[in-house]
Design a protein around this motif. Sequence first.
Motif, PDB file in Angstrom:
ATOM      1  N   GLU A  60       0.808  -1.211   0.000  1.00  0.00           N
ATOM      2  CA  GLU A  60       0.000   0.000   0.000  1.00  0.00           C
ATOM      3  C   GLU A  60       0.844   1.265   0.000  1.00  0.00           C
ATOM      4  N   ILE A  61       2.128   1.134   0.320  1.00  0.00           N
ATOM      5  CA  ILE A  61       2.913   2.348   0.480  1.00  0.00           C
ATOM      6  C   ILE A  61       3.346   2.947  -0.842  1.00  0.00           C
ATOM      7  N   HIS A  62       3.026   2.310  -1.961  1.00  0.00           N
ATOM      8  CA  HIS A  62       3.460   2.843  -3.244  1.00  0.00           C
ATOM      9  C   HIS A  62       2.380   2.664  -4.303  1.00  0.00           C
ATOM     10  N   GLU A  63       2.417   3.510  -5.305  1.00  0.00           N
ATOM     11  CA  GLU A  63       1.712   3.238  -6.538  1.00  0.00           C
ATOM     12  C   GLU A  63       2.619   2.309  -7.356  1.00  0.00           C
ATOM     13  N   VAL A  64       2.096   1.170  -7.802  1.00  0.00           N
ATOM     14  CA  VAL A  64       2.917   0.204  -8.519  1.00  0.00           C
ATOM     15  C   VAL A  64       2.685   0.342 -10.013  1.00  0.00           C
ATOM     16  N   SER A  65       3.756   0.495 -10.770  1.00  0.00           N
ATOM     17  CA  SER A  65       3.638   0.602 -12.218  1.00  0.00           C
ATOM     18  C   SER A  65       4.391  -0.549 -12.856  1.00  0.00           C
ATOM     19  N   ALA A  66       3.732  -1.239 -13.768  1.00  0.00           N
ATOM     20  CA  ALA A  66       4.349  -2.384 -14.434  1.00  0.00           C
ATOM     21  C   ALA A  66       5.552  -1.921 -15.241  1.00  0.00           C
ATOM     22  N   GLY A  67       6.602  -2.742 -15.229  1.00  0.00           N
ATOM     23  CA  GLY A  67       7.741  -2.478 -16.066  1.00  0.00           C
ATOM     24  C   GLY A  67       8.883  -1.731 -15.399  1.00  0.00           C
ATOM     25  N   ARG A  68       8.693  -1.228 -14.190  1.00  0.00           N
ATOM     26  CA  ARG A  68       9.795  -0.497 -13.570  1.00  0.00           C
ATOM     27  C   ARG A  68      10.908  -1.468 -13.167  1.00  0.00           C
ATOM     28  N   GLU A  69      12.103  -0.923 -13.046  1.00  0.00           N
ATOM     29  CA  GLU A  69      13.230  -1.722 -12.576  1.00  0.00           C
ATOM     30  C   GLU A  69      13.305  -1.648 -11.062  1.00  0.00           C
ATOM     31  N   VAL A  70      13.638  -2.764 -10.436  1.00  0.00           N
ATOM     32  CA  VAL A  70      13.740  -2.839  -8.989  1.00  0.00           C
ATOM     33  C   VAL A  70      15.009  -3.600  -8.633  1.00  0.00           C
ATOM     34  N   ALA A  71      15.374  -3.532  -7.371  1.00  0.00           N
ATOM     35  CA  ALA A  71      16.459  -4.357  -6.841  1.00  0.00           C
ATOM     36  C   ALA A  71      15.834  -5.479  -6.020  1.00  0.00           C
ATOM     37  N   VAL A  72      16.295  -6.691  -6.235  1.00  0.00           N
ATOM     38  CA  VAL A  72      15.817  -7.837  -5.462  1.00  0.00           C
ATOM     39  C   VAL A  72      17.008  -8.418  -4.701  1.00  0.00           C
ATOM     40  N   LYS A  73      16.879  -8.412  -3.402  1.00  0.00           N
ATOM     41  CA  LYS A  73      17.952  -8.895  -2.528  1.00  0.00           C
ATOM     42  C   LYS A  73      17.571 -10.269  -1.989  1.00  0.00           C
ATOM     43  N   PHE A  74      18.454 -11.243  -2.176  1.00  0.00           N
ATOM     44  CA  PHE A  74      18.232 -12.603  -1.698  1.00  0.00           C
ATOM     45  C   PHE A  74      19.156 -12.906  -0.525  1.00  0.00           C
ATOM     46  N   LEU A  75      18.625 -13.593   0.450  1.00  0.00           N
ATOM     47  CA  LEU A  75      19.476 -14.118   1.515  1.00  0.00           C
ATOM     48  C   LEU A  75      20.275 -15.292   0.961  1.00  0.00           C
ATOM     49  N   ARG A  76      21.564 -15.280   1.182  1.00  0.00           N
ATOM     50  CA  ARG A  76      22.414 -16.359   0.669  1.00  0.00           C
ATOM     51  C   ARG A  76      22.348 -17.577   1.580  1.00  0.00           C
TER      52      ARG A  76
END
Length: 524
Positions: A60-76
Amino acid sequence: MVREAKELRGVDADSYAEMYRPGTGDLIDGRYELTESLGKGGMAQVWRAREVFPGHEAPEIHEVSAGREVAVKFLRHDSEALYALGPEERAAELAVRNARFRREATLLGALDHPGITELYGSGSHRGVPYIAMRLVTGVSLRTFLDEHTPLPSATAIAVAVQMAGALACAHTLPVVHRDLKPPNIMIDDEGAVVLIDFGIAKPLRADATRYTAHGSTLGTRGYLAPEQLLEREPTARTDVYCFGCVFYELLTGRPPFPLGADSGLTERHLYEEPLPPSVYAAGIPEAIDDLVIRMLAKQPGQRPPVDEVLAVLAPLGPRPGDPEPRPRTHPDPTTPLRRPADRAPRTHRAPTAPRLTSPVAGEEEWLDARAVELLCTRAETEIAVGEPGDAAGRLHELAQRVRREWGTRRPLVRRVWRGAADGLRLAGDFGSAARLYQGIDGTLLHGDGPAERAERAVVRLRVAECRLAFGELDAAVFAVDAAGRTAAGLPRELAVQVESVRREVDAQLSARLADAGGPGRAGV
């Protein structure tokens, strides 16, 4: 095919080796398509991704727009350090890492500041936890310093001003970052400074879970505060010391105690007084010399809070309309301060509010005192049961306006501020609550009769309670003792009110003192 890891505890060596590892083209939870690895460390790895489907569960904290670039952080789950552990130790370490990773997602969701990466989503993909967040394109402060040292003083101060603003937001919760260092600070393409990697950040609430055992020091060598080196409980002033180390390097091109080949680095941080930055760089104002030395004080209580750091730095930094510093840098951290209108504002949900004004034709609406009184009553009911809600939140929104429109002597103004402060305190926003309580004490309480003395004692106790969350024990000791002396001179009914709050704060203080006094306490 990669086997899905459904349980972390008791994983044997073969299944551990086959745990999911992210790869280009992978679709995470049907929403994030991985496009490029951005790097990895011992705890996590980060990927650039494209959001291909917003999903109905979008935060809810953002307006989501398809196609934007994001960073995805994974736990190793495949780090060398984990491979070196036996099955039981590995399972325990994975459980701690998972818990800390989940807490990082929770903290990012609560921190709302342009200088902190905002959360877009989080979850688990094939048994591996991930966090999706804003992609910050630019350079790390480490890279920036390596390329541009020595920096113009305006540039150094601009970075520090933006750091202080973001850190002040975190400390308001309060949350301590615990690993401030140049690699964990980004400067985006527009010159904005962003704090990243809240992986070992810790809420400073007394009930916050600890995930680190005695003997485990978190943070990075060369930027650790003395209390971190001694494995003591961190406070907001711990971050101030680390910030001081970074600021020193911004100003001089070197940390206060360089790594080099000196094996006594720990002892220097513990016992050696740093030289003023002006020793290594010309033109540094005396006010900044003094500020940096205080930020690097060995005792946490002698360091200024980050709000004070920001108050000192802001007037010394670039102002709107100032020319570019020379020599130029790219990116230019002075740009957000020199040209604030150029940066697109972030969008937030607009809070809903009741109709608290009375319209008059041809005039600006004014506050309706009766509506505000009813709102206060609703908020006080919420607070009495320990569950501040919408009414208490709306009092916070009104606090500055009622003082501006009605002045500082109207009792209803003080009632609004008190309800707002109590609501924030119960909700865990101790920094904001403390500021409101201090405003009541400083400008809204008048007179020295028994009722005023009692309310002043209670308000000061609440300030002390809020500051306890930041680890400031000495101030709480003083406030509790002073409240006891005040209560002794009050009529019985008022004395009972003060004593009730005094005992409550004293119990929290006693727990904190016992915790701080234990040897080797270094929670997470």
